[in-house]
Design an enzyme around this catalytic site. Structure first.
Site, PDB file in Angstrom:
ATOM      1  N   PRO A  14       0.793  -1.230   0.000  1.00  0.00           N
ATOM      2  CA  PRO A  14       0.000   0.000   0.000  1.00  0.00           C
ATOM      3  C   PRO A  14       0.825   1.280   0.000  1.00  0.00           C
ATOM      4  CG  PRO A  14      -0.133  -1.107   2.130  1.00  0.00           C
ATOM      5  CD  PRO A  14       0.532  -2.061   1.182  1.00  0.00           C
ATOM      6  N   ASN A  15       0.298   2.237  -0.719  1.00  0.00           N
ATOM      7  CA  ASN A  15       0.830   3.595  -0.854  1.00  0.00           C
ATOM      8  C   ASN A  15       2.054   3.687  -1.765  1.00  0.00           C
ATOM      9  OD1 ASN A  15      -1.050   5.033   0.966  1.00  0.00           O
ATOM     10  ND2 ASN A  15      -0.155   3.702   2.516  1.00  0.00           N
ATOM     11  N   ARG A  22       4.585  10.913  -2.975  1.00  0.00           N
ATOM     12  CA  ARG A  22       4.484  10.579  -1.550  1.00  0.00           C
ATOM     13  C   ARG A  22       5.799  10.869  -0.836  1.00  0.00           C
ATOM     14  NH1 ARG A  22       4.725   4.449   0.928  1.00  0.00           N
ATOM     15  NH2 ARG A  22       4.372   5.040   3.092  1.00  0.00           N
ATOM     16  N   TYR A  27      11.049   8.899   0.073  1.00  0.00           N
ATOM     17  CA  TYR A  27      10.925   7.847  -0.931  1.00  0.00           C
ATOM     18  C   TYR A  27      11.417   8.236  -2.321  1.00  0.00           C
ATOM     19  CZ  TYR A  27       8.110   5.739   2.745  1.00  0.00           C
ATOM     20  OH  TYR A  27       7.696   5.201   3.942  1.00  0.00           O
ATOM     21  N   ASN A  78       8.176  -5.685  -1.470  1.00  0.00           N
ATOM     22  CA  ASN A  78       8.124  -4.528  -0.577  1.00  0.00           C
ATOM     23  C   ASN A  78       6.716  -4.499   0.020  1.00  0.00           C
ATOM     24  OD1 ASN A  78       8.043  -2.140   0.802  1.00  0.00           O
ATOM     25  ND2 ASN A  78       9.115  -0.953  -0.755  1.00  0.00           N
ATOM     26  N   ALA A  81       3.523  -0.835   4.517  1.00  0.00           N
ATOM     27  CA  ALA A  81       3.062  -0.859   5.918  1.00  0.00           C
ATOM     28  C   ALA A  81       2.659  -2.258   6.377  1.00  0.00           C
ATOM     29  CB  ALA A  81       1.901   0.110   6.100  1.00  0.00           C
ATOM     30  N   GLU A 105      12.871  -9.499   0.854  1.00  0.00           N
ATOM     31  CA  GLU A 105      12.125  -8.339   1.368  1.00  0.00           C
ATOM     32  C   GLU A 105      12.938  -7.082   1.061  1.00  0.00           C
ATOM     33  OE1 GLU A 105      11.523  -8.490   5.601  1.00  0.00           O
ATOM     34  OE2 GLU A 105      10.711  -6.446   5.682  1.00  0.00           O
ATOM     35  N   HIS A 107      13.009  -2.624   1.081  1.00  0.00           N
ATOM     36  CA  HIS A 107      12.445  -1.332   1.476  1.00  0.00           C
ATOM     37  C   HIS A 107      13.269  -0.226   0.833  1.00  0.00           C
ATOM     38  CE1 HIS A 107       9.805  -3.214   4.368  1.00  0.00           C
ATOM     39  NE2 HIS A 107      10.826  -3.977   4.699  1.00  0.00           N
ATOM     40  N   ARG A 114      13.898   4.632  11.454  1.00  0.00           N
ATOM     41  CA  ARG A 114      12.706   5.498  11.469  1.00  0.00           C
ATOM     42  C   ARG A 114      11.888   5.249  12.743  1.00  0.00           C
ATOM     43  NH1 ARG A 114       9.821   4.992   5.902  1.00  0.00           N
ATOM     44  NH2 ARG A 114       8.755   6.838   6.734  1.00  0.00           N
TER      45      ARG A 114
HETATM   46  C1  DQA Z   1       8.594   1.048   3.166  1.00  0.00           C
HETATM   47  C2  DQA Z   1       8.795   1.286   4.662  1.00  0.00           C
HETATM   48  C3  DQA Z   1       7.496   1.056   5.426  1.00  0.00           C
HETATM   49  O1  DQA Z   1       7.686   1.314   6.811  1.00  0.00           O
HETATM   50  C4  DQA Z   1       6.416   1.998   4.911  1.00  0.00           C
HETATM   51  O2  DQA Z   1       5.193   1.715   5.548  1.00  0.00           O
HETATM   52  C5  DQA Z   1       6.277   1.992   3.442  1.00  0.00           C
HETATM   53  C6  DQA Z   1       7.476   1.907   2.606  1.00  0.00           C
HETATM   54  C7  DQA Z   1       9.859   1.392   2.365  1.00  0.00           C
HETATM   55  O3  DQA Z   1       9.950   0.963   1.225  1.00  0.00           O
HETATM   56  O4  DQA Z   1      10.747   2.108   2.853  1.00  0.00           O
HETATM   57  O5  DQA Z   1       5.186   2.156   2.909  1.00  0.00           O
HETATM   58  O6  DQA Z   1       8.293  -0.313   2.961  1.00  0.00           O
END
Ligand code: DQA
Length: 152
Positions: A14-15, A22, A27, A78, A81, A105, A107, A114
């Site tokens: 998500p997002n 964003r 990011y 990825n 959240a 995995e 990020h 963070r």
């Molecule tokens: C994320 C890190 C997560 O904590 C966050 O909720 C994201 C992006 C990253 O790629 O840095 O949506 O996965």
């Protein structure tokens, strides 16, 4: 003789469809469409077929992990959240590695540096490995790790 290139599903939670607009200070300015182009290029260079997908829907990403098992696809994930609380995603991801497939995995940011709620990944324990903190390069490094592991 023809050989089939390994398939890698590059799944995003998500997002992440909002990349580019964003919180660019965290990011970056590149978009999910840019990632699709880059991942296809990196995959090609590494002898992989990389397919990028993104969803805000937990059930959809769980379904894609089931698809990875059923089609023998490796996964770069990825979870966004979902990383921090989705046991459904974790259980689906566990089926990928249990099937002998690779799951990296990734990020963009470094969650460990963070907010406290980002320090826990419920996915990390069943992943083949984790790469975090390198922006888009996290995905390139993950694809490279998959290609290297498949050669050895
Ligand atoms: C994320 C890190 C997560 O904590 C966050 O909720 C994201 C992006 C990253 O790629 O840095 O949506 O996965």
């Amino acid at each position: 003789m023809t050989t089939t290139q390994p398939h890698v599903l590059v799944l995003n939670g998500p997002n992440l469809g909002r990349l580019g607009v964003r919180e660019p200070e965290i990011y970056g300015h590149a978009s999910m469409a840019d990632l699709e182009v880059s991942a296809a290029k990196w995959g090609g260079e590494l002898g992989l077929v990389a397919e990028v997908r993104q969803t805000d829907d937990e059930s959809e990403i769980v379904g894609w992990l089931h698809e990875a098992v059923d089609t023998g696809s490796h996964v770069v994930l990825n979870p966004a959240a979902f990383t921090h609380y989705s046991y459904a995603l974790r259980d689906a991801a566990a089926q990928v590695t249990s099937a002998g497939l690779l799951l990296v995995e990734v990020h963009l940011s470094n969650p460990a540096s963070r907010e406290t709620f980002r320090h826990l990944s419920v996915v990390a324990g069943i992943a083949t490995g984790t790469i975090a903190g390198f922006g888009f390069d996290s995905y390139r490094l993950a694809l490279s790790a998959v290609a290297t592991r498949l050669q050895t």
